[in-house]
Design an enzyme around this catalytic site. Structure first.
Site, PDB file in Angstrom:
ATOM      1  N   SER A   1     -25.129  16.778  13.523  1.00  0.00           N
ATOM      2  CA  SER A   1     -24.653  18.157  13.476  1.00  0.00           C
ATOM      3  C   SER A   1     -23.306  18.199  12.752  1.00  0.00           C
ATOM      4  O   SER A   1     -23.235  17.860  11.576  1.00  0.00           O
ATOM      5  CB  SER A   1     -24.578  18.733  14.887  1.00  0.00           C
ATOM      6  OG  SER A   1     -24.405  20.129  14.866  1.00  0.00           O
TER       7      SER A   1
ATOM      8  N   HIS B   1     -32.866  21.279  16.964  1.00  0.00           N
ATOM      9  CA  HIS B   1     -31.606  20.602  16.664  1.00  0.00           C
ATOM     10  C   HIS B   1     -31.463  19.288  17.430  1.00  0.00           C
ATOM     11  O   HIS B   1     -30.752  18.382  17.001  1.00  0.00           O
ATOM     12  CB  HIS B   1     -30.437  21.532  16.997  1.00  0.00           C
ATOM     13  CG  HIS B   1     -29.129  21.114  16.400  1.00  0.00           C
ATOM     14  ND1 HIS B   1     -28.958  20.866  15.057  1.00  0.00           N
ATOM     15  CD2 HIS B   1     -27.909  20.890  16.971  1.00  0.00           C
ATOM     16  CE1 HIS B   1     -27.704  20.519  14.821  1.00  0.00           C
ATOM     17  NE2 HIS B   1     -27.052  20.520  15.963  1.00  0.00           N
TER      18      HIS B   1
ATOM     19  N   ASP C   1     -35.329  23.527  13.437  1.00  0.00           N
ATOM     20  CA  ASP C   1     -33.947  23.645  13.929  1.00  0.00           C
ATOM     21  C   ASP C   1     -33.473  25.089  13.766  1.00  0.00           C
ATOM     22  O   ASP C   1     -33.216  25.543  12.653  1.00  0.00           O
ATOM     23  CB  ASP C   1     -33.044  22.687  13.137  1.00  0.00           C
ATOM     24  CG  ASP C   1     -31.663  22.517  13.745  1.00  0.00           C
ATOM     25  OD1 ASP C   1     -31.226  23.434  14.471  1.00  0.00           O
ATOM     26  OD2 ASP C   1     -31.037  21.477  13.490  1.00  0.00           O
TER      27      ASP C   1
END
Length: 733
Positions: free
Chosen positions: A594, A701, A669
């Site tokens: 991320s 995610h 995601d």
């Protein structure tokens, strides 16, 4: 002969002992839950202050129970409810009391919507009568009992409903809810993700009013994701997602009177342009509602009090910051409606006490350390309980302090990460403690002194299990980088030899206010790092500028330039580490997920003379692609700060790639869209740069489900071996 036989036995035992202590961690063990810790699920302190409840599940007979325990003896007093005794349901996996603990909401089924939101099947259990009532035949959201336990409110298909538990009648409060247009009482995607709440409605103390936020998403651009599934044709998941600089939901505040059935909008006497309502909460006065309003830049926060009897609104508190203000759940109203508030006003997060009109009574805590959690206020003892970093930014301790800021006490004694769950009357607290060498321990303490009363759970079995493995010490230190002492942990091979050279593998996240260098027990990744250390790597993690718990200036230095100072710190730290005799400077890698993937990409591109490889999982590749609330909090809008968005986005630095790059994303995601990776891939192709990449179909995610995590970590481990280490260790299965 006997002596020879004895010698052989001793030799065998010694060999066995050495072998046991040399057992190596495997990815299969990590992702099968082999090293999972034991905890206390759904812990709730009963209102009497003498007992607590815990959710237990019997795997043999597949029954769920809510069991009541005594704080003093820790013995089970009774089973409050068992799924075996309820004909209507097979089992439940969560529960919630109403305010007087006369009723329970039992969760029997749920399906995720986004990160925090679910659609679920719920039942109400009346403790006195043992009567079970199904909330709805539909899957609903956020069912919440009224304080008096006579009604329940919930969201369904973007509208709010109230069910009378006596008559069974259901009343639809709102009628204009429509998918991807209007949401009543439940947050939209970006509020849920960035303001961390889903239920945008609240009952008044007298159960006569419901206040809620209405979201008009009509003008918010839609995002579409293909869902490949298992059918012949894929489907599409379409939802409203405001990217940086784009239109947000228009929010408004509304009030429903349960008795008169009147529905009306509440307005403040200040004109806000493009604003947020990140919190609403009724005070102890049945007709006084607190609401927080925030400007789009998120550097101004106003606390308003609505008197719903007179329909007057008064702004009682206004905060401004040169960068941004963090919204918290710490607002607490005392009996006189004065309130507790936390703020970074003096440069560190501390507790403040204001009267009901917003006049500062006193700053309760002060010092060059952060309050990291607020546990509550004991009216009888005039005492606040909180968690802080006073014992070092990588540690957490539980403290008490008088409301006037005097007589502060440290209630926990072990150095590491301590957190507390207090009894309702603040007589006791259950402390959860761990550090890098100690798995979670649950112990009972006296709140007044911190005195240890009893041990509850110690995870001793896990600690003993790990004695058989090659576990290296996680070493904590600081490293001086760009004028700052940065927190760092290091894991070296168990047989580390300072005369040899080892490849270095760095992990970081680096997002604003985050922390990865913390003195706490292992997560799954920590076992992976131990496995890599077993295989000859030194693993390091460094929290650079922009991370949290070292004061506002350190955290907010990255304002308007995400990815500049954080990347500079990782590159410079890698250079310094590479100068150490035992590290091979030609074999340094970095990875992250991320925000960490955004960072590792930038580090490889901008630090192409330092890093040989990088792995980026679900990375943001341009802040133009990410959501409005998060991105603009730190960057303002791209219309105002184009250079801040573009100068430090890795998608604009692909031409600098020299090393080995692995890019990974889940196609489903909803948070950091796979668009980020697709645009990065196209940029790399056009720059004629070779790289590796992997897309996990329909994974969100978190990239998990079934065999997914094991496959992902095998993929990454093989890439590390092939680029930094011994490629013969790569697994083909």
């Amino acid at each position: 002969m006997k002596i020879k036989h004895l010698t052989a036995i001793v030799a065998f035992l010694m060999t066995t002992l050495v072998f046991c202590q040399d057992k190596q961690i495997t990815l299969e063990e990590i992702w099968s839950g082999q090293f999972r810790t034991e905890g206390m699920q759904a812990l709730h302190s009963m209102a009497n202050g003498k007992q607590y409840s815990v959710l237990n599940f019997n795997r043999q007979n597949r029954t769920s129970t809510i069991d009541i325990y005594d704080y003093v003896t820790l013995e089970k007093v009774k089973t409050l409810v068992s799924s075996a005794d309820i004909a209507e349901i097979q089992g439940f996996f969560d529960y919630k009391f109403n305010s007087d603990e006369s009723k329970l909401i039992l969760t029997t089924q749920s399906q995720p919507v986004f990160r925090r939101s679910t659609l679920g099947e719920y039942y109400i259990y009346d403790i006195a009568t043992k009567k079970v009532t199904k909330v709805s035949d539909q899957l609903v959201q956020e069912p919440t009992l009224s304080p008096d336990g006579t009604k329940i409110a919930y969201g369904f298909e973007n509208n709010l409903y109230v069910k009378d538990l006596t008559s069974g009648t259901v009343e639809q409060i709102t009628t204009d809810g429509e998918k991807n247009k209007i949401i009543n009482g439940i947050t939209d995607w970006v509020y849920e993700e960035e303001f961390s709440f889903v239920r945008a409605f609240d009952w008044s103390a007298d159960s006569k009013q419901i206040a809620f936020i209405r979201f008009d998403e009509t003008d918010v651009p839609e995002f579409s994701m293909d869902v490949y599934g298992s059918e012949l044709y894929p489907t599409q998941h379409v939802f409203k997602y405001p990217k940086a600089g784009e239109a947000n939901s228009k929010v408004s505040l509304h009030l429903y009177n349960v008795t008169s059935k009147k529905l009306e909008e509440l307005k403040v006497n200040k004109t806000y342009k493009d604003f947020y309502i990140p919190r609403l909460e009724w005070t102890n006065e049945a007709n006084v509602l607190s609401v927080q309003y925030m400007n789009r830049h998120q550097n101004e926060l106003d606390l308003w009090m609505f008197n719903t009897k007179t329909m007057d609104a008064k702004k009682v508190l206004a905060e401004k910051d040169k960068a941004y203000i963090d919204v918290t759940f710490n607002l607490t109203f005392l009996k006189d409606n004065s309130f507790i508030w936390t703020s970074e006003l003096d440069g560190f997060n501390h507790i403040y006490h204001y009267n009901k009109d917003g006049k500062l009574i006193n700053q309760v805590t002060t010092g060059d350390w952060e309050v990291t959690d607020y546990y509550g206020f004991n009216e009888k003892a005039n005492t606040i309980y909180f968690q802080s970093t006073e014992n070092g930014s990588i540690n957490r301790d539980v403290y008490s302090i008088k409301l006037n800021g005097k007589n502060k006490k440290r209630l926990t004694q072990k150095t590491g990460t301590n957190s507390a769950s207090f009894s309702a009357d603040f007589t006791y607290f259950i402390n959860t403690f761990s550090n890098a060498n100690t798995p979670q321990q649950y112990t009972l303490h006296r709140a007044k002194t911190g005195e240890l009363l009893k041990k509850i759970i110690d995870n001793k079995a896990l600690a003993e299990q790990l004695e058989d493995y090659m576990i290296s010490e996680k070493e904590f230190s600081t490293i001086s980088v760009n004028g700052n002492a940065l927190n760092m942990w290091t894991i070296k091979p168990k047989d580390f030899d300072a005369t040899k050279q080892y490849p270095l593998f760095m992990y970081q996240y680096s997002g604003p206010g985050s922390q990865q260098v913390a003195n706490r027990w292992n997560g799954a990744n920590d076992y992976w790092y131990q496995m890599l250390a077993q295989e000859g790597y030194i693993v390091v993690c460094i929290d650079g500028r922009g991370t949290g718990f070292k004061g506002a200036d350190f955290k907010k230095v990255t304002q308007n330039e995400l990815g500049k100072y954080e990347v500079e710190d990782q590159i410079e730290a890698a250079k310094q580490l590479g100068e150490r005799n035992y590290i091979d400077a030609s074999r340094i890698g970095i990875w992250g997920w991320s925000y960490g993937g955004f960072m590792s990409s930038n580090a490889l591109f901008k630090g192409n003379d330092v890093f040989k490889m990088a792995i980026a999982v679900a990375p943001v590749t341009s802040w133009r692609f990410y959501d409005s609330i998060y991105t603009e909090r730190y960057m303002t809008t791209p219309q105002e700060n184009a250079s801040g968005y573009d100068d430090n986005s890795p998608i604009n630095h692909v031409d600098k790639l020299k090393g080995d790059f692995l890019l990974i994303h889940g196609s489903g995601d909803d948070n950091v869209h796979v668009q980020n990776t697709m645009r990065m891939v196209e940029a790399l192709i056009q720059a004629d740069k070779q790289f590796e990449w992997m897309i996990y179909p329909d994974k969100n995610h978190g990239i998990y489900g079934g065999n997914t995590r094991l496959h992902l970590y095998k993929k990454m481990t093989n890439f590390i071996h092939s680029t930094l280490g011994d490629s013969s260790k790569a697994s083909k299965n």
